[in-house]
Design a protein around this motif. Structure first.
Motif, PDB file in Angstrom:
ATOM      1  N   ASP A   1      99.039  24.821 104.353  1.00  0.00           N
ATOM      2  CA  ASP A   1      98.269  24.340 103.277  1.00  0.00           C
ATOM      3  C   ASP A   1      98.739  24.466 102.015  1.00  0.00           C
ATOM      4  OD1 ASP A   1      95.587  22.747 102.525  1.00  0.00           O
ATOM      5  OD2 ASP A   1      95.376  24.550 101.689  1.00  0.00           O
TER       6      ASP A   1
ATOM      7  N   ARG B   1      97.590  23.717  98.950  1.00  0.00           N
ATOM      8  CA  ARG B   1      96.559  23.962  97.822  1.00  0.00           C
ATOM      9  C   ARG B   1      96.216  25.430  97.850  1.00  0.00           C
ATOM     10  NH1 ARG B   1      90.937  24.282  97.865  1.00  0.00           N
ATOM     11  NH2 ARG B   1      90.693  23.916  99.990  1.00  0.00           N
TER      12      ARG B   1
ATOM     13  N   ARG C   1      86.014  14.975 101.592  1.00  0.00           N
ATOM     14  CA  ARG C   1      87.221  16.617 101.494  1.00  0.00           C
ATOM     15  C   ARG C   1      86.422  17.234 100.093  1.00  0.00           C
ATOM     16  NH1 ARG C   1      92.143  15.385  98.445  1.00  0.00           N
ATOM     17  NH2 ARG C   1      90.784  15.314  96.996  1.00  0.00           N
TER      18      ARG C   1
ATOM     19  N   ARG D   1      85.031  21.103 100.233  1.00  0.00           N
ATOM     20  CA  ARG D   1      85.650  22.250  99.574  1.00  0.00           C
ATOM     21  C   ARG D   1      84.831  23.011  98.623  1.00  0.00           C
ATOM     22  NH1 ARG D   1      91.476  19.510  97.499  1.00  0.00           N
ATOM     23  NH2 ARG D   1      92.556  19.581  99.258  1.00  0.00           N
TER      24      ARG D   1
ATOM     25  N   LYS E   1      90.365  17.226 109.946  1.00  0.00           N
ATOM     26  CA  LYS E   1      90.826  17.654 108.840  1.00  0.00           C
ATOM     27  C   LYS E   1      89.954  18.451 107.897  1.00  0.00           C
ATOM     28  CE  LYS E   1      94.558  17.321 106.107  1.00  0.00           C
ATOM     29  NZ  LYS E   1      95.967  17.811 106.549  1.00  0.00           N
TER      30      LYS E   1
ATOM     31  N   ARG F   1      89.627  21.954 109.066  1.00  0.00           N
ATOM     32  CA  ARG F   1      90.442  22.762 108.422  1.00  0.00           C
ATOM     33  C   ARG F   1      90.317  22.836 106.979  1.00  0.00           C
ATOM     34  NH1 ARG F   1      96.112  22.620 110.280  1.00  0.00           N
ATOM     35  NH2 ARG F   1      96.599  22.154 108.419  1.00  0.00           N
ATOM     36  N   GLU F   2      89.800  21.888 106.405  1.00  0.00           N
ATOM     37  CA  GLU F   2      89.542  22.206 104.808  1.00  0.00           C
ATOM     38  C   GLU F   2      88.334  23.007 104.660  1.00  0.00           C
ATOM     39  OE1 GLU F   2      90.811  21.159 102.094  1.00  0.00           O
ATOM     40  OE2 GLU F   2      92.507  19.571 103.134  1.00  0.00           O
TER      41      GLU F   2
ATOM     42  N   SER G   1      89.140  26.619 102.609  1.00  0.00           N
ATOM     43  CA  SER G   1      88.462  27.165 101.286  1.00  0.00           C
ATOM     44  C   SER G   1      87.367  27.950 101.512  1.00  0.00           C
ATOM     45  CB  SER G   1      87.377  25.419 101.217  1.00  0.00           C
ATOM     46  OG  SER G   1      88.290  24.569 100.850  1.00  0.00           O
TER      47      SER G   1
END
Length: 270
Positions: free
Chosen positions: A51, A53, A223, A227, A255, A258-259, A263
């Motif tokens: 990832d 980010r 998303r 986050r 997804k 996972r985010e 985070s």
């Protein structure tokens, strides 16, 4: 049964635990949420481990996949069973990642973790006391969450009954309609449980769900909500994915899970 990709940690080393809850007894339009946990795992296989980010790898996030807890048609008994399992993870210092299944499974997640705030990304208010005589319908999830949590925030809601909107007008409920989500900033007092009903997305992004409702959120908006909320959370779930599309809903749900992990791990709650 396959495991969620990258969820390779042993139970004793886990900081997060994926728990599948394939309950599928009260869907009111298109059934199939029993296939949700398996499809979410399957369509997450395409995701890269890295990832950018957070400059981290999912395989380094100490996620364990505990598999599915077999569901049966007595929702009340199943929720008690599921609650006990999730409570064991939570009390052991592990953050539960519940994968449904219909939205009713969130009731077990909330009971197990006892949050101060219940946040739901959802097309529906889910504030009914019953639906078609069923007090444990998926349409009652937020109402039941308020039996435990002090307040509820429903993000992306765009439909409900007059009675639900009357309940939503009380001080312990906040509704953020789709047109206001991009400007919404979380402000919580206490621990948060985040529930992502995949029908919060516009059906153009996630058609594989039981009760589609147009004029919803984009995948990016969902998303961004995940986050923003994740650092405040003690638990997460994603629900209402079924097998009525080509994997769009399952891919989005995987997804978002996972985010959440990226985070939450990057900015753990105080």
């Amino acid at each position: 049964m396959s495991q969620f990709p990258g969820a390779n940690a042993a139970p004793d080393d886990a900081e997060y635990a994926v728990v599948g809850a394939p309950l599928d007894v009260s869907t009111t339009f298109q059934p199939g949420t029993r296939f949700g946990p398996d499809r979410i795992r399957r369509f997450a296989r395409t995701f890269d481990d890295y990832d950018r980010r957070t400059d981290s790898f999912f395989t380094d996030r100490s996620v364990h996949d505990a598999g599915d807890l077999h569901a049966w048609d007595d929702a009340a008994e199943y929720l008690n069973f599921l609650e006990a399992d999730l409570r064991e993870w939570h009390d052991g210092g592990v953050t539960p990642l519940l994968v449904g299944g219909e939205h009713t499974v969130s009731v077990a997640g909330v009971r197990a973790t006892d949050p101060d705030v219940f946040v739901a990304v959802d097309a529906h208010l889910d504030l009914r006391t019953e639906y078609d005589g069923n007090e444990l319908s998926h349409a009652t999830a937020t109402r039941h969450a308020l039996d435990v949590a002090d307040e509820a925030v429903v993000i992306g809601a765009r439909t409900g009954s007059p009675e639900e909107y009357e309940r939503a007008a009380e001080s312990d409920v906040t509704v953020v309609p789709p047109e206001d989500v991009s400007a919404w900033t979380p402000a919580f007092d206490g621990d948060v449980y985040l529930s992502v009903d995949i029908d919060g997305a516009d059906p153009a992004f996630a058609p594989g769900t039981g009760t589609t409702e147009p004029f919803g959120l984009t995948s990016r908006e969902m998303r961004d909500v995940v986050r923003a909320v994740a650092p405040h959370c003690i638990a997460f779930d994603t629900v209402e994915v079924n097998d009525r599309d080509d994997g769009q809903a399952a891919s989005l749900a995987g997804k978002l899970l996972r985010e959440f992990v990226f985070s939450h791990a990057a900015e753990p709650s105080a």
